[in-house]
Design an enzyme around this catalytic site. Sequence first.
Site, PDB file in Angstrom:
ATOM      1  N   SER A  96     -62.018  75.658   4.767  1.00 44.45           N
ATOM      2  CA  SER A  96     -62.827  76.743   4.241  1.00 44.45           C
ATOM      3  C   SER A  96     -63.734  77.295   5.345  1.00 44.45           C
ATOM      4  O   SER A  96     -63.262  77.675   6.418  1.00 44.45           O
ATOM      5  CB  SER A  96     -63.626  76.224   3.038  1.00 44.45           C
ATOM      6  OG  SER A  96     -64.192  77.260   2.299  1.00 44.45           O
ATOM      7  N   ASP A 105     -54.736  80.213  -3.442  1.00 46.72           N
ATOM      8  CA  ASP A 105     -56.124  80.142  -2.965  1.00 46.72           C
ATOM      9  C   ASP A 105     -56.584  81.530  -2.528  1.00 46.72           C
ATOM     10  O   ASP A 105     -55.920  82.197  -1.725  1.00 46.72           O
ATOM     11  CB  ASP A 105     -56.205  79.152  -1.803  1.00 46.72           C
ATOM     12  CG  ASP A 105     -57.628  78.865  -1.365  1.00 46.72           C
ATOM     13  OD1 ASP A 105     -58.569  79.396  -1.994  1.00 46.72           O
ATOM     14  OD2 ASP A 105     -57.796  78.098  -0.393  1.00 46.72           O
ATOM     15  N   HIS A 142     -58.511  75.680  -4.150  1.00 48.95           N
ATOM     16  CA  HIS A 142     -59.161  75.680  -2.830  1.00 48.95           C
ATOM     17  C   HIS A 142     -59.492  74.281  -2.329  1.00 48.95           C
ATOM     18  O   HIS A 142     -59.787  74.103  -1.149  1.00 48.95           O
ATOM     19  CB  HIS A 142     -60.437  76.523  -2.907  1.00 48.95           C
ATOM     20  CG  HIS A 142     -61.098  76.758  -1.584  1.00 48.95           C
ATOM     21  ND1 HIS A 142     -60.438  77.328  -0.508  1.00 48.95           N
ATOM     22  CD2 HIS A 142     -62.356  76.485  -1.145  1.00 48.95           C
ATOM     23  CE1 HIS A 142     -61.269  77.405   0.523  1.00 48.95           C
ATOM     24  NE2 HIS A 142     -62.429  76.889   0.167  1.00 48.95           N
TER      25      HIS A 142
END
Length: 511
Positions: free
Chosen positions: A298, A354, A409
């Site tokens: 991320s 995602d 995610h």
Amino acid sequence: MALSTMIYNHFPTSQHSINRLSIIHAHQEIALDRPQTKTSNPALRLTESLSHLLHLHLETPPKTNLHQSNWNLYSEEKHSTPTISPKEVIAQKWHDMQVSSDWDNLLDPLHPWLRREIIKYGEFAQATYDAFDFDSFSEYCGSCRYNCNKLFEKLGLSRNGYKVSKYIYAMSHVNMPQWLERSNLVDTWSKDSNWMGYVAVSDDKETSRIGRRDIVVAWRGTVAPTEWFEDMQRKLESFGHGDAKVEHGFLSIYTSKNDSTRYNKSSASDQVMKEVTRLVELYRKKGEQVSLTITGHSLGGALALLNAYEAASTIPSLPISVISFGAPRVGNIAFRDELHQLGVKSLRMVTKQDIVPRMPGLVFNESLQKFDDITGTLNWVYTHVGAELKLDVHSSRYLKHGFNLPGFHSLETYLHLIDGFVSTSSTFRLGARRDVALVNKACDMLVDELRIPHCWYQMANKGLVCNAHGRWVKPKRDIEDIPSPRVEENNVHALEAGMQTQDVLKPLYSV
């Protein structure tokens, strides 16, 4: 309206669309028989609209009849097998796997040696979540719960053969509340900084196996993808000496510093580059071949690219690889091209469902390059960097296929999918050994038949202990686990004095 107010993790299904779950055998695919009915639920229509808009390939979570006996047989068999495969010696192959090419002919099908290495670096990134203090009622919220000498031991990662040498702290001059955690208490370890990752180095045994002394930088990311839409600045800022531009918020976290702070008198950039440079010089003086592998999930994947750019610009002839998971776009086309010219190799793991890898630049992104003949190079367009390994939640029979942004995610979801990935034309690997239960550490992605609680990863009794008077209280941290710049600097001074790695990394108790 923020994206987080528009979407939900789970949507109810109509009573008329109950599906039958037929489990033929514990190792066979789950066959779903879905009667075709007209969608009448407004929430379902919203889900479908968002799905079509973002091309996320989502399905409504089916209601199933549980045939638990077959899953019990599966669980009993899996519980008696190791969670990892034997390590292969890749000393003669690592250059081909991480340096000489952009993983050509290694991704589809995925080479098993490369799969193991990707998971290893993914576990290093996961450690930044597992050891992070998210408790807003803790005076140490935003710090690591363990000192650097205990981190891998506490998280069961000592088997990977690396030792942590330095922690990295970051702050930001940009207001991004979802990216930096804050304590609700007045007296805290830091009012400005967060633990953002660490530097580690391979020990002698692992160095022999992989063929070089590997320095790893692991950056912490975010676990709330629904907040990205409103928190991201979506503003490009110059970086480096050329035409490269990167997202303003990412750069602020990487470069912010303040003399009045305890942990960020120097920026995250300064901290990590000082340590990496020191380690490179230390091991090159010993005649060893050295590599730098930077990993993150991320936001951590974004910081990894900034780190790689700076390292490649300042340390000559150093093989640098970036292994990222669910990372966003970071900069413009010039940033991508300059990274390529600097010799940085980047491998991105991206799950189809995602949304974070689609931002920033949900509309204006690298797809506009096909119009370069008409528009010329657009310096304000965001673009991804490097090779991509494409993953799909639908490939795993263990995962729910409903609308679950945190689950899509989650780094543990990524690692599960990588462990089972063979090729884009193959089914989920039957020999996958990574523990499936890890997927539900911080989300609810596993099918109910596995009977794994969602969000199960937490401290016993949520951190409370029963004292001698029978009262439940928050315990004091062990003194060696209290964040202390002086203790962490002692590690550096000891290494500079020429001590052996195994001696340097023994616990230091003076604060």
